[in-house]
Design a protein around this motif. Structure first.
Motif, short mmCIF file in Angstrom:
data_model
loop_
_atom_site.label_atom_id
_atom_site.label_comp_id
_atom_site.label_asym_id
_atom_site.label_seq_id
_atom_site.Cartn_x
_atom_site.Cartn_y
_atom_site.Cartn_z
N ASP A 1 0.74 -1.36 -0.18
CA ASP A 1 -0.04 0.03 -0.05
C ASP A 1 0.92 1.24 0.01
OD1 ASP A 1 -2.41 -1.11 -0.05
OD2 ASP A 1 -2.25 -1.69 2.06
N LEU A 2 0.97 1.82 -1.11
CA LEU A 2 1.86 3.12 -1.19
C LEU A 2 1.05 4.08 -1.94
CD1 LEU A 2 4.84 1.23 -2.99
CD2 LEU A 2 4.75 1.80 -0.72
N GLU A 3 1.39 5.30 -1.54
CA GLU A 3 0.78 6.72 -2.15
C GLU A 3 1.07 6.83 -3.80
OE1 GLU A 3 2.02 10.28 0.02
OE2 GLU A 3 1.22 9.46 1.66
N SER A 4 2.13 6.34 -4.03
CA SER A 4 2.72 6.39 -5.40
C SER A 4 2.26 5.49 -6.40
CB SER A 4 4.05 6.62 -5.43
OG SER A 4 4.76 7.69 -4.87
N PHE A 5 1.85 4.13 -5.85
CA PHE A 5 1.29 3.26 -6.93
C PHE A 5 0.05 2.52 -6.43
CE2 PHE A 5 6.03 3.34 -7.14
CZ PHE A 5 6.14 3.41 -8.46
N PRO A 6 -0.82 1.94 -7.37
CA PRO A 6 -2.10 1.26 -6.64
C PRO A 6 -1.48 -0.11 -6.21
CG PRO A 6 -1.63 0.97 -9.32
CD PRO A 6 -0.61 2.05 -8.97
N ASN A 7 -2.22 -0.57 -5.42
CA ASN A 7 -1.99 -1.95 -4.51
C ASN A 7 -2.45 -3.08 -5.27
OD1 ASN A 7 -4.75 -1.42 -4.40
ND2 ASN A 7 -4.62 -1.66 -1.92
N TYR A 8 -2.37 -3.15 -6.55
CA TYR A 8 -2.92 -4.24 -7.29
C TYR A 8 -2.04 -4.32 -8.83
CZ TYR A 8 -5.85 -0.97 -10.10
OH TYR A 8 -6.33 -0.09 -10.92
N GLY A 9 -1.83 -5.48 -9.32
CA GLY A 9 -1.31 -5.52 -10.59
C GLY A 9 -2.55 -6.14 -11.68
N LEU A 10 -2.33 -6.49 -12.58
CA LEU A 10 -3.12 -6.88 -13.84
C LEU A 10 -2.76 -7.62 -14.68
CD1 LEU A 10 -4.76 -3.30 -14.82
CD2 LEU A 10 -5.83 -5.07 -13.60
N SER A 11 -3.57 -8.78 -15.28
CA SER A 11 -2.92 -9.42 -16.30
C SER A 11 -3.81 -9.45 -17.68
CB SER A 11 -2.99 -10.84 -15.95
OG SER A 11 -2.02 -11.28 -14.84
N LEU A 12 -3.40 -9.44 -18.76
CA LEU A 12 -4.43 -9.25 -19.94
C LEU A 12 -3.19 -10.01 -21.06
CD1 LEU A 12 -6.92 -8.48 -21.27
CD2 LEU A 12 -5.92 -6.36 -21.84
N PRO A 13 -3.87 -10.75 -22.01
CA PRO A 13 -2.85 -11.15 -23.15
C PRO A 13 -2.50 -10.04 -23.97
CG PRO A 13 -4.65 -12.83 -22.81
CD PRO A 13 -5.04 -11.43 -21.99
N ARG A 14 -1.18 -10.12 -24.35
CA ARG A 14 -0.40 -9.10 -25.10
C ARG A 14 -1.44 -8.69 -26.42
NH1 ARG A 14 4.45 -7.23 -24.61
NH2 ARG A 14 4.20 -5.80 -26.44
N ALA A 15 -1.93 -9.85 -27.09
CA ALA A 15 -2.81 -9.61 -28.33
C ALA A 15 -3.83 -8.61 -27.89
CB ALA A 15 -3.33 -10.92 -28.57
N ALA A 16 -4.59 -8.53 -26.81
CA ALA A 16 -5.76 -7.60 -26.48
C ALA A 16 -4.79 -6.38 -26.03
CB ALA A 16 -6.62 -8.35 -25.47
N PHE A 17 -3.94 -6.42 -25.20
CA PHE A 17 -3.41 -5.42 -24.70
C PHE A 17 -2.90 -4.40 -25.56
CE2 PHE A 17 0.36 -2.91 -22.86
CZ PHE A 17 -0.31 -2.46 -21.77
N ASP A 18 -2.05 -5.02 -26.52
CA ASP A 18 -1.40 -3.76 -27.54
C ASP A 18 -2.60 -3.35 -28.36
OD1 ASP A 18 0.78 -4.70 -26.30
OD2 ASP A 18 1.78 -5.23 -28.42
N HIS A 19 -3.66 -4.07 -28.64
CA HIS A 19 -4.75 -3.61 -29.62
C HIS A 19 -5.26 -2.42 -28.88
CE1 HIS A 19 -8.19 -4.66 -32.32
NE2 HIS A 19 -7.50 -3.49 -32.65
N LYS A 20 -5.64 -2.69 -27.63
CA LYS A 20 -6.38 -1.63 -26.70
C LYS A 20 -5.66 -0.25 -26.60
CE LYS A 20 -9.19 -4.86 -23.83
NZ LYS A 20 -10.38 -4.40 -23.99
N LEU A 21 -4.33 -0.55 -26.34
CA LEU A 21 -3.44 0.80 -26.40
C LEU A 21 -3.42 1.41 -27.78
CD1 LEU A 21 -2.10 2.06 -24.04
CD2 LEU A 21 0.29 0.86 -24.58
N ALA A 22 -3.39 0.58 -28.76
CA ALA A 22 -3.20 1.18 -30.18
C ALA A 22 -4.70 2.04 -30.38
CB ALA A 22 -2.88 0.22 -31.30
N GLU A 23 -5.73 1.56 -30.13
CA GLU A 23 -7.40 2.00 -30.16
C GLU A 23 -7.24 3.43 -29.30
OE1 GLU A 23 -9.43 1.63 -32.33
OE2 GLU A 23 -8.05 0.21 -33.27
N HIS A 24 -6.43 3.41 -28.08
CA HIS A 24 -6.53 4.47 -27.46
C HIS A 24 -5.76 5.57 -27.88
CE1 HIS A 24 -7.23 6.35 -23.53
NE2 HIS A 24 -5.97 6.33 -23.16
#
Length: 480
Positions: A127-150
């Motif tokens: 639990d830190l002020e500078s970072f969220p207290n969780y990670g995430l997982s998502l396949p890169r095929a979907a992750f990269d596509h979402k970021l490109a659309e963003h």
């Protein structure tokens, strides 16, 4: 148009007499089909639309720059990756404003489960002020596509199916392809030339390349990944003695696919378990919530020479002796592998007219092999430098602002990456690796510090004793 005014003047001077009457569009053929008029001039050209390139395209567009991003593949497309994001990477997603709802496939993680030396321990994200207290997982095929659309949603012109061959360089000699001109070395050595664009070919879905097309801009972002083809064409070689990793991964069906913990295994052997060499590296299991988990392993070479180990065989051997409690079913897809450039192993990160972002510049954490967070961080810094250059009123101030990008990256990560190089040298000794897993894991005081160190998630100001110690070490360490 918001531009880098003085740098654009350099492009126009270099291009005089070489670009006809200011032509900014060409007719491109893709697979023999007419593709219409294609705009070829912008404020910024981004090579590659992976995490670093797509983030750069988004940030630049958000700041009012005219951006063209050229991606050789078509989305969605696979990338060799663990598909897991630490809180540092999640923070970058928050900064760029990309939503991560679970119903769209984003699986949260509470922390890391570490297995090794006879121990099985869980370390929640802090639990830190500078970072969220969780990670995430998502396949890169979907992750990269979402970021490109963003990036597209911010106004960036992201083009798929464009293979960038080389940089365009300009100077008193006019313009030339970097791969055909001895003047390319002048970009790096004396600054007598600068990058003024790129040469790319359209690629159809069958892989057939069309005619070369010149794209021009006062600033090029090289985010073309591990190959670093464009940087190499300018003579920007990698540091041969910086750490490098090799990773392999595949997917398996598992009933535990929606578990909210990332799991790491710290004992990878190069032969008979317990009687052979304990390798520097780890295996991972990252649940993806879609019936599968990303399963892989990576090893680390401190001296910059990839090991000649059969990593696919290592992965199979590890799975034969570990992780039975995951009840793996069918393997989904082949085992794929990739090299991982680490610790700023390619520099300088800026040469006149071009910045290196992400894997191209070796921006991968030597402690854990993470690269996404640092690629996106570099994209932010690149944009900050370009905004400062846009606001400069002199040629010298303009170029100094662009050069500031490399300094910012060294200030941000140089000390931490130097610590990582020391770490890589230590764990390359099997006895050190064995001692760390057997005696370090079960000691809470040690792991309070080590978990922050390995994940690069700590408070740079204030915080606990572990935060303050790590912040001090990164400051006194020589910059990578």
């Amino acid at each position: 148009m918001h531009s880098l005014p003085l740098a654009r003047q350099a492009v126009e001077r270099a291009a005089a007499g070489n670009a006809g009457s200011g032509t900014c569009a060409v007719r491109a053929l893709t697979g023999g089909d007419y593709a219409g008029w294609v705009r070829t001039e912008a404020d910024v050209i981004v090579i590659g639309a992976g995490p670093g390139g797509a983030a750069a395209a988004h940030y630049f567009a958000r700041e009012g720059f005219d951006v063209i991003a050229l991606e050789k593949s078509r989305f969605p497309r696979e990338k060799v990756c663990g598909d897991g994001l630490t809180p540092r990477a999640v923070r970058e997603l928050q900064l760029i404003g990309l939503p991560t709802p679970r119903e769209e496939g984003w699986i949260p993680s509470h922390g890391l489960r570490m297995i090794g030396g006879g121990h099985r321990l869980e370390f929640p994200w802090h639990d830190l002020e500078s970072f969220p207290n969780y990670g995430l997982s998502l396949p890169r095929a979907a992750f990269d596509h979402k970021l490109a659309e963003h990036a597209r949603s911010a106004g960036a012109d992201v083009r798929e199916g464009w293979h960038v061959e080389t940089a365009l360089i300009g100077g008193d000699f006019g313009t030339a392809r970097a791969d055909e001109a001895p003047q390319a070395q002048l970009v790096r050595t004396r600054g007598e030339a600068r990058v003024v664009g790129v040469v790319a070919r359209p690629v159809d879905e069958a892989g057939k390349k069309g005619d070369p097309v010149e794209f021009r801009a006062p600033l090029v972002i090289s985010a073309d990944g591990v190959s670093a083809r464009i940087a190499l064409g300018l003579g920007i070689e990698r540091h041969a003695k910086r750490p490098i990793g090799v990773a392999v991964r595949t997917y398996f069906e598992t009933p535990r696919h929606d578990e909210e913990w990332m799991e790491g295994h710290l004992e990878i052997w190069d032969g008979e378990r317990g009687k052979s060499k304990l390798l520097p590296g780890y295996g991972w299991i990252f649940p993806l919530g879609d019936g599968t988990a990303n399963v892989g392993l990576g090893t680390l070479s401190a001296k910059g020479t990839p090991s000649k180990l059969d990593h696919r065989a290592l992965l199979k051997d590890w799975l034969d002796h570990s992780a039975q409690d995951w009840e793996f079913g069918e393997q989904v897809g082949p085992i794929k592998g990739a090299a991982i450039p680490m610790a700023f192993n390619r520099q300088p990160h800026y040469v006149p007219g071009m910045m290196l972002v992400g894997d191209t510049g070796g921006m991968v954490n030597p402690f854990n092999g993470e690269g996404i967070a640092y690629a996106m961080q570099a994209a932010r810094r690149a944009t900050e430098a370009a905004v400062a250059a846009r606001e400069a009123t002199t040629a010298g101030g303009n170029e100094a602002a662009l050069e500031g990008y490399a300094r910012m990256m060294k200030d941000d990560l140089g000390g931490y990456y130097s610590l990582g190089r020391v770490f890589a040298s230590l764990v390359n000794h099997p006895s050190v690796m064995k001692a760390c897993t057997r005696y370090g894991l079960p000691r809470p005081l040690i792991m309070e510090f080590t978990s922050r160190l390995l994940a690069d998630v700590y408070e740079q100001r204030g915080g606990t004793w572990a935060d303050r110690l790590l912040a001090s070490l990164t400051k006194v360490a020589p910059s990578a």
